[in-house]
Design a protein around this motif. Structure first.
Motif, PDB file in Angstrom:
ATOM      1  N   UNK A   1       0.940  -1.249  -0.181  1.00 23.83           N
ATOM      2  CA  UNK A   1       0.041  -0.117   0.170  1.00 23.83           C
ATOM      3  C   UNK A   1       0.762   1.243  -0.010  1.00 23.83           C
ATOM      4  N   UNK A   2       2.086   1.239   0.739  1.00 21.37           N
ATOM      5  CA  UNK A   2       2.741   2.251   0.665  1.00 21.37           C
ATOM      6  C   UNK A   2       3.318   2.756  -0.546  1.00 21.37           C
ATOM      7  N   UNK A   3       3.477   1.754  -1.337  1.00 20.76           N
ATOM      8  CA  UNK A   3       3.858   1.954  -2.952  1.00 20.76           C
ATOM      9  C   UNK A   3       2.948   2.797  -3.646  1.00 20.76           C
ATOM     10  N   UNK A   4       1.757   3.002  -3.196  1.00 22.74           N
ATOM     11  CA  UNK A   4       0.884   3.484  -4.108  1.00 22.74           C
ATOM     12  C   UNK A   4       0.391   4.884  -3.483  1.00 22.74           C
ATOM     13  N   UNK A   5       1.023   5.239  -2.739  1.00 23.21           N
ATOM     14  CA  UNK A   5       0.528   6.313  -1.753  1.00 23.21           C
ATOM     15  C   UNK A   5       0.589   7.886  -2.693  1.00 23.21           C
ATOM     16  N   UNK A   6       1.229   7.851  -3.635  1.00 19.83           N
ATOM     17  CA  UNK A   6       1.603   8.839  -4.513  1.00 19.83           C
ATOM     18  C   UNK A   6       0.399   8.735  -5.701  1.00 19.83           C
ATOM     19  N   UNK A   7      -0.409   7.827  -5.697  1.00 18.36           N
ATOM     20  CA  UNK A   7      -1.203   7.549  -6.703  1.00 18.36           C
ATOM     21  C   UNK A   7      -2.651   7.826  -6.178  1.00 18.36           C
TER      22      UNK A   7
ATOM     23  N   UNK B   1      -5.571  -4.440   0.498  1.00 16.88           N
ATOM     24  CA  UNK B   1      -5.247  -5.211  -0.582  1.00 16.88           C
ATOM     25  C   UNK B   1      -6.291  -6.683  -0.515  1.00 16.88           C
ATOM     26  N   UNK B   2      -6.588  -6.996  -1.789  1.00 15.72           N
ATOM     27  CA  UNK B   2      -7.456  -8.251  -1.881  1.00 15.72           C
ATOM     28  C   UNK B   2      -6.472  -9.401  -2.677  1.00 15.72           C
ATOM     29  N   UNK B   3      -6.443 -10.512  -2.000  1.00  7.25           N
ATOM     30  CA  UNK B   3      -5.516 -11.626  -2.589  1.00  7.25           C
ATOM     31  C   UNK B   3      -6.638 -12.596  -2.946  1.00  7.25           C
TER      32      UNK B   3
ATOM     33  N   UNK C   1      -5.886 -18.525 -13.153  1.00  9.37           N
ATOM     34  CA  UNK C   1      -4.474 -19.314 -12.675  1.00  9.37           C
ATOM     35  C   UNK C   1      -3.440 -18.393 -12.379  1.00  9.37           C
ATOM     36  N   UNK C   2      -3.702 -17.244 -11.907  1.00  6.79           N
ATOM     37  CA  UNK C   2      -2.688 -16.475 -11.442  1.00  6.79           C
ATOM     38  C   UNK C   2      -3.022 -16.242 -10.013  1.00  6.79           C
ATOM     39  N   UNK C   3      -1.768 -16.049  -9.096  1.00  7.41           N
ATOM     40  CA  UNK C   3      -2.030 -15.621  -7.805  1.00  7.41           C
ATOM     41  C   UNK C   3      -1.917 -14.020  -7.849  1.00  7.41           C
ATOM     42  N   UNK C   4      -2.886 -13.319  -7.190  1.00 10.80           N
ATOM     43  CA  UNK C   4      -3.260 -11.933  -7.377  1.00 10.80           C
ATOM     44  C   UNK C   4      -3.275 -11.292  -6.176  1.00 10.80           C
ATOM     45  N   UNK C   5      -2.782 -10.093  -6.299  1.00  7.34           N
ATOM     46  CA  UNK C   5      -3.053  -9.116  -5.071  1.00  7.34           C
ATOM     47  C   UNK C   5      -3.525  -7.560  -5.743  1.00  7.34           C
ATOM     48  N   UNK C   6      -4.594  -7.188  -5.415  1.00 10.89           N
ATOM     49  CA  UNK C   6      -5.268  -5.877  -6.012  1.00 10.89           C
ATOM     50  C   UNK C   6      -5.411  -5.075  -5.003  1.00 10.89           C
ATOM     51  N   UNK C   7      -5.392  -3.636  -5.480  1.00 13.79           N
ATOM     52  CA  UNK C   7      -5.692  -2.399  -4.549  1.00 13.79           C
ATOM     53  C   UNK C   7      -6.758  -1.733  -5.320  1.00 13.79           C
ATOM     54  N   UNK C   8      -7.923  -1.555  -4.788  1.00 14.12           N
ATOM     55  CA  UNK C   8      -8.831  -0.494  -5.384  1.00 14.12           C
ATOM     56  C   UNK C   8      -8.744   0.840  -4.912  1.00 14.12           C
TER      57      UNK C   8
END
Length: 193
Positions: free
Chosen positions: A68-74, A80-82, A87-94
């Motif tokens: 989450x800290x990587x996205x602070x400037x955006x 995160x939602x895992x 077929x992919x292991x995913x982590x997403x931030x809305x």
């Protein structure tokens, strides 16, 4: 209310479309991707590429590649939602939004243990070569149909990590954001050769 529903549901549907577009299927019988051949005689796998031959097996948590800290400037993002998608292991931030007129981006990483960058599918805007910190990557833009972008980063010869952005104002904006996130946060955390 309809506009708000469209702003929330559309990025999620587009995300499913981009994830589905980044996988490929092949007929036949499933077998381990890295079974040793008779000519390898038990020697460790080596690779002449700068990405090494270790693949993505050492990545146990996709959220370790993007925090989450990587996205602070955006903007401000939800936790995160895992999940496992296509077929992919995913982590997403809305992204959190203040009003229905705001763009609501979804930024994520998808660890693909059995898909190389050469298997990156065209999702509407073509597939082009990119260089991310010296790593030869592929970029698949959603084109005019979907304001999204996937940047596929090779990890070994037969696996990759995708940085995906959905819900941007345009596919170009999504690709610029995917590249920035990949260069500053994701690529430096990937296994090296």
């Amino acid at each position: 209310m309809t506009k708000l529903l469209t702003r929330v549901v559309l990025p999620l549907l587009a995300g499913g479309a981009l994830l589905a577009g980044c996988t490929s299927t092949q007929g036949g019988t499933a077998s381990p991707a890295q079974s040793p051949s008779a000519t390898e005689s038990g020697s460790p796998e080596t690779s002449s590429s700068s990405t090494g031959g270790s693949g993505t097996q050492s990545i146990t948590d996709p959220c370790s590649l993007l925090e989450m800290s990587d996205l602070s400037s955006y903007g401000e993002f939800l936790e995160p939602r895992k999940q496992t998608l296509g077929g992919a292991r995913s982590c997403s931030y809305q992204q959190k939004i203040a009003s229905a007129s705001d763009d609501q981006k979804v930024i994520g990483v998808n660890v693909r243990d059995a898909a190389s960058v050469d298997q990156t599918n065209d999702t509407g805007g073509g597939v082009v070569d990119r260089d991310i910190n010296g790593r030869k990557a592929k970029e698949a833009s959603g084109g005019s149909a979907v304001a999204g972008c996937t940047l596929a980063l090779p990890v070994g010869d037969s696996s990759r990590v995708d940085v995906s952005v959905l819900g941007a104002h345009s596919a170009d904006e999504a690709c610029q954001l995917a590249e920035a996130v990949a260069k500053t946060a994701v690529e430096p955390r990937l296994p090296k050769g």
